[in-house]
Enzyme design. Structure first.
Site, PDB file in Angstrom:
ATOM      1  N   HIS A  40      -7.652  -5.905   0.802  1.00 40.76           N
ATOM      2  CA  HIS A  40      -6.650  -4.852   1.068  1.00 40.76           C
ATOM      3  C   HIS A  40      -5.556  -6.007   2.114  1.00 40.76           C
ATOM      4  O   HIS A  40      -4.155  -5.435   1.563  1.00 40.76           O
ATOM      5  CB  HIS A  40      -6.490  -3.533   1.085  1.00 40.76           C
ATOM      6  CG  HIS A  40      -5.784  -2.430   1.002  1.00 40.76           C
ATOM      7  ND1 HIS A  40      -5.520  -2.201  -0.105  1.00 40.76           N
ATOM      8  CD2 HIS A  40      -5.531  -1.757   2.284  1.00 40.76           C
ATOM      9  CE1 HIS A  40      -4.479  -1.304  -0.079  1.00 40.76           C
ATOM     10  NE2 HIS A  40      -4.713  -1.016   1.216  1.00 40.76           N
ATOM     11  N   SER A  99       0.895  -1.550   0.168  1.00 33.97           N
ATOM     12  CA  SER A  99      -0.105   0.123  -0.028  1.00 33.97           C
ATOM     13  C   SER A  99       1.061   1.303  -0.052  1.00 33.97           C
ATOM     14  O   SER A  99       1.697   2.065  -0.705  1.00 33.97           O
ATOM     15  CB  SER A  99      -1.156   0.260   1.561  1.00 33.97           C
ATOM     16  OG  SER A  99      -1.690   0.641   0.794  1.00 33.97           O
TER      17      SER A  99
END
Length: 250
Positions: free
Chosen positions: A228, A94
């Site tokens: 995620h 990320s």
């Protein structure tokens, strides 16, 4: 800084013998070196793992967190200089993927060092970035966003005292992400590998695949089940994949 000296920026999982290669792990927004603890000796006796320790969390909880990806990257590039005699690969998740990209550019430009491999996880290619500012509206919005993504232990967020300890670093990291807009992608001198969860609520596989545009030395995409933070539930699959990428070339 000599190698025998402990770096406040790097948690080092040393190998018994001098390593063939080092793997630097860069955490997500609000994350810490501890996120990669069980990666420490997962890649073989000849791969030394380093995990970035950002200010404002864990051992550095008393320090003011940094609020830009450029500041984080500049500091890490300086700290890595003593380690550059050994080939280096980077994995960033990320926000960590953007830190890894900027780090690769700095090492090439300032230290004439090219990474062996940059691995980017759940992050759009540099030219596709759309900064998320919704979480900067206040603590409630920020906490809602962190819970939605699932990156921080819910117990930390539900306990008022613990929450006050971790919020400054989370807030600083989300501000850093918001201040890092899309930019023309500068091609890297190393191959790039992209990873994404099939059910990531924000990042599509094609947006990660677009990293190929800054990877003239080669690009590959891996899609794993999960959201995620697929790398928690699919830890073994991901480690196996990375181990194969870091294996000696035959």
């Amino acid at each position: 800084m000599a190698l025998g000296t402990t770096s406040i920026w790097l948690r080092r999982y040393a190998t018994a013998a001098p390593p063939r290669l080092r793997l630097l792990c860069l955490p997500h927004a609000g994350g810490s070196a501890g996120f990669f603890h069980d990666w420490g000796h997962a890649f073989g006796d000849d791969v030394e793992v380093l995990a970035a320790r950002y200010p404002g969390r864990q051992e550095r909880i008393a320090e003011e967190p940094l609020t830009s990806i450029e500041e984080l990257t500049d500091a890490l590039a300086d700290e890595l200089v003593p380690y550059l005699g050994t080939p280096l690969a980077v994995f960033g998740h990320s926000m960590g993927a953007s830190v890894g990209y900027e780090l690769a550019l700095r090492l090439e430009a300032r230290h004439h060092t090219t990474l062996d491999l940059l691995m980017v996880s759940c992050r759009k290619a540099p030219h596709l970035l759309t900064p998320r500012t919704a979480a900067l509206g206040g603590d409630t919005a920020l906490l809602d966003e962190v819970r939605r993504l699932g990156g921080t232990d819910a117990a930390l967020l539900d306990d008022e005292d613990l929450r006050e300890l971790v919020l400054p670093a989370i807030r600083a990291d989300f501000a850093a992400v918001a201040r890092y807009p899309a930019r023309p992608g500068v091609p890297l001198g190393c191959p790039v590998a992209g990873f994404v969860g099939a059910d990531d609520p924000d990042i599509r596989a094609d947006e990660v695949a677009a990293w190929a545009g800054v990877a003239p030395k080669g690009f590959g995409l891996t899609v794993l089940p999960g959201g995620h933070f697929y790398l928690r539930d699919r830890r073994d699959d991901l480690v196996r994949d990375i181990r194969a990428r870091l294996a000696p070339k035959r």
